[in-house]
Scaffold this motif. Structure first.
Motif, PDB file in Angstrom:
ATOM      1  N   GLU A 167     -33.251 -45.966  -5.812  1.00  0.00           N
ATOM      2  CA  GLU A 167     -34.047 -46.457  -6.933  1.00  0.00           C
ATOM      3  C   GLU A 167     -35.047 -45.396  -7.365  1.00  0.00           C
ATOM      4  OE1 GLU A 167     -37.097 -49.903  -6.873  1.00  0.00           O
ATOM      5  OE2 GLU A 167     -35.100 -50.781  -7.207  1.00  0.00           O
ATOM      6  N   GLN A 168     -35.081 -45.142  -8.655  1.00  0.00           N
ATOM      7  CA  GLN A 168     -35.984 -44.157  -9.245  1.00  0.00           C
ATOM      8  C   GLN A 168     -37.025 -44.918 -10.063  1.00  0.00           C
ATOM      9  OE1 GLN A 168     -35.065 -40.524  -8.907  1.00  0.00           O
ATOM     10  NE2 GLN A 168     -34.009 -41.651  -7.303  1.00  0.00           N
ATOM     11  N   LEU A 193     -31.440 -46.126 -11.241  1.00  0.00           N
ATOM     12  CA  LEU A 193     -30.779 -45.739  -9.997  1.00  0.00           C
ATOM     13  C   LEU A 193     -30.169 -44.352 -10.144  1.00  0.00           C
ATOM     14  CD1 LEU A 193     -28.782 -48.980  -9.104  1.00  0.00           C
ATOM     15  CD2 LEU A 193     -30.960 -48.240  -8.175  1.00  0.00           C
ATOM     16  N   LYS A 194     -30.301 -43.547  -9.093  1.00  0.00           N
ATOM     17  CA  LYS A 194     -29.658 -42.240  -9.079  1.00  0.00           C
ATOM     18  C   LYS A 194     -28.612 -42.251  -7.978  1.00  0.00           C
ATOM     19  CE  LYS A 194     -30.335 -37.288  -8.852  1.00  0.00           C
ATOM     20  NZ  LYS A 194     -31.288 -36.184  -8.843  1.00  0.00           N
ATOM     21  N   GLU A 195     -27.394 -41.922  -8.357  1.00  0.00           N
ATOM     22  CA  GLU A 195     -26.299 -41.890  -7.386  1.00  0.00           C
ATOM     23  C   GLU A 195     -26.172 -40.491  -6.812  1.00  0.00           C
ATOM     24  OE1 GLU A 195     -21.697 -43.341  -6.884  1.00  0.00           O
ATOM     25  OE2 GLU A 195     -22.627 -43.428  -8.851  1.00  0.00           O
ATOM     26  N   TYR A 196     -25.992 -40.426  -5.507  1.00  0.00           N
ATOM     27  CA  TYR A 196     -25.837 -39.152  -4.813  1.00  0.00           C
ATOM     28  C   TYR A 196     -24.422 -39.051  -4.275  1.00  0.00           C
ATOM     29  CZ  TYR A 196     -30.826 -38.486  -5.129  1.00  0.00           C
ATOM     30  OH  TYR A 196     -32.098 -38.313  -5.620  1.00  0.00           O
ATOM     31  N   ASP A 256     -41.515 -45.262   1.675  1.00  0.00           N
ATOM     32  CA  ASP A 256     -40.345 -46.135   1.571  1.00  0.00           C
ATOM     33  C   ASP A 256     -39.481 -45.773   0.375  1.00  0.00           C
ATOM     34  OD1 ASP A 256     -40.998 -47.601   3.785  1.00  0.00           O
ATOM     35  OD2 ASP A 256     -41.616 -49.395   2.699  1.00  0.00           O
ATOM     36  N   LEU A 257     -38.188 -45.963   0.567  1.00  0.00           N
ATOM     37  CA  LEU A 257     -37.200 -45.805  -0.492  1.00  0.00           C
ATOM     38  C   LEU A 257     -36.402 -47.096  -0.596  1.00  0.00           C
ATOM     39  CD1 LEU A 257     -35.956 -42.458   0.860  1.00  0.00           C
ATOM     40  CD2 LEU A 257     -36.435 -42.708  -1.548  1.00  0.00           C
ATOM     41  N   CYS A 258     -35.951 -47.397  -1.781  1.00  0.00           N
ATOM     42  CA  CYS A 258     -35.042 -48.519  -1.976  1.00  0.00           C
ATOM     43  C   CYS A 258     -33.648 -47.924  -2.150  1.00  0.00           C
ATOM     44  CB  CYS A 258     -35.457 -49.327  -3.195  1.00  0.00           C
ATOM     45  SG  CYS A 258     -34.461 -50.793  -3.414  1.00  0.00           S
ATOM     46  N   LEU A 259     -32.769 -48.191  -1.187  1.00  0.00           N
ATOM     47  CA  LEU A 259     -31.415 -47.649  -1.193  1.00  0.00           C
ATOM     48  C   LEU A 259     -30.423 -48.745  -1.537  1.00  0.00           C
ATOM     49  CD1 LEU A 259     -31.407 -45.717   2.223  1.00  0.00           C
ATOM     50  CD2 LEU A 259     -32.089 -44.857  -0.023  1.00  0.00           C
ATOM     51  N   TYR A 260     -29.363 -48.348  -2.227  1.00  0.00           N
ATOM     52  CA  TYR A 260     -28.225 -49.216  -2.491  1.00  0.00           C
ATOM     53  C   TYR A 260     -27.023 -48.511  -1.879  1.00  0.00           C
ATOM     54  CZ  TYR A 260     -31.414 -51.453  -5.673  1.00  0.00           C
ATOM     55  OH  TYR A 260     -32.499 -52.105  -6.195  1.00  0.00           O
ATOM     56  N   VAL A 261     -26.494 -49.070  -0.828  1.00  0.00           N
ATOM     57  CA  VAL A 261     -25.416 -48.422  -0.083  1.00  0.00           C
ATOM     58  C   VAL A 261     -24.126 -49.221  -0.228  1.00  0.00           C
ATOM     59  CG1 VAL A 261     -26.980 -47.330   1.567  1.00  0.00           C
ATOM     60  CG2 VAL A 261     -26.067 -49.589   2.069  1.00  0.00           C
TER      61      VAL A 261
END
Length: 146
Positions: free
Chosen positions: A12-13, A21-24, A64-69
């Motif tokens: 989450e950006q 959201l930025k996808e890596y 903290d980061l909000c990740l979407y996995v």
């Protein structure tokens, strides 16, 4: 503990409204359910070294980061985690990032037809409509799980 293949990672950006959201792209990755009764997970993401600077400030400040996995298969819905970076290791062409976090879960009530109608009403069509719909639909489904 149970280990699964990590096949997708989005972060989450919060400061960017147009692309929340930025996808890596992953070179490799694992996600481990610690099975500790508190829904805590460990995530190791192997990314191209060029992305190291994106994560370094979070690591330095223990922020903290909000990740979407996405776990196991690309077609699976992403899961939302609140995580911190516990370590970063620079390799030759990659950076290995170890996250520790808590999976956030509940049921989603996102209506895909309602979302699609609102995007069409906003004037989107073609590839822009498809891309925005996919991003927002999955984001809303995952965010509503928190």
């Amino acid at each position: 503990m149970k280990t699964f293949k990590l096949v997708g990672l989005k972060v989450e950006q919060s400061e960017q409204q147009d692309k929340p959201l930025k996808e890596y792209p992953l070179s490799d990755g694992l996600i481990i359910n610690r099975e500790d009764g508190e829904n805590r997970w460990m995530i190791e993401a192997l990314l191209d070294k060029t992305y190291e600077s994106d994560f370094a400030p979070y690591h330095a400040k223990n922020k903290d980061l909000c990740l979407y996995v996405t776990i196991s298969k690309k077609g699976n819905n992403p899961a939302k985690l609140q995580a911190t970076i516990s370590s970063m290791m620079t390799l030759d062409n990659h950076v290995s990032i170890l996250f520790e976090g808590k999976m956030l879960t509940s049921r989603s009530n996102v209506d895909p037809e309602e979302l699609l109608k609102s995007l069409v009403d906003d004037g989107l069509s073609g590839d822009a409509l498809l891309e925005t719909f996919n991003e927002l639909y999955y984001e809303k489904r995952v965010m509503s799980k928190s």
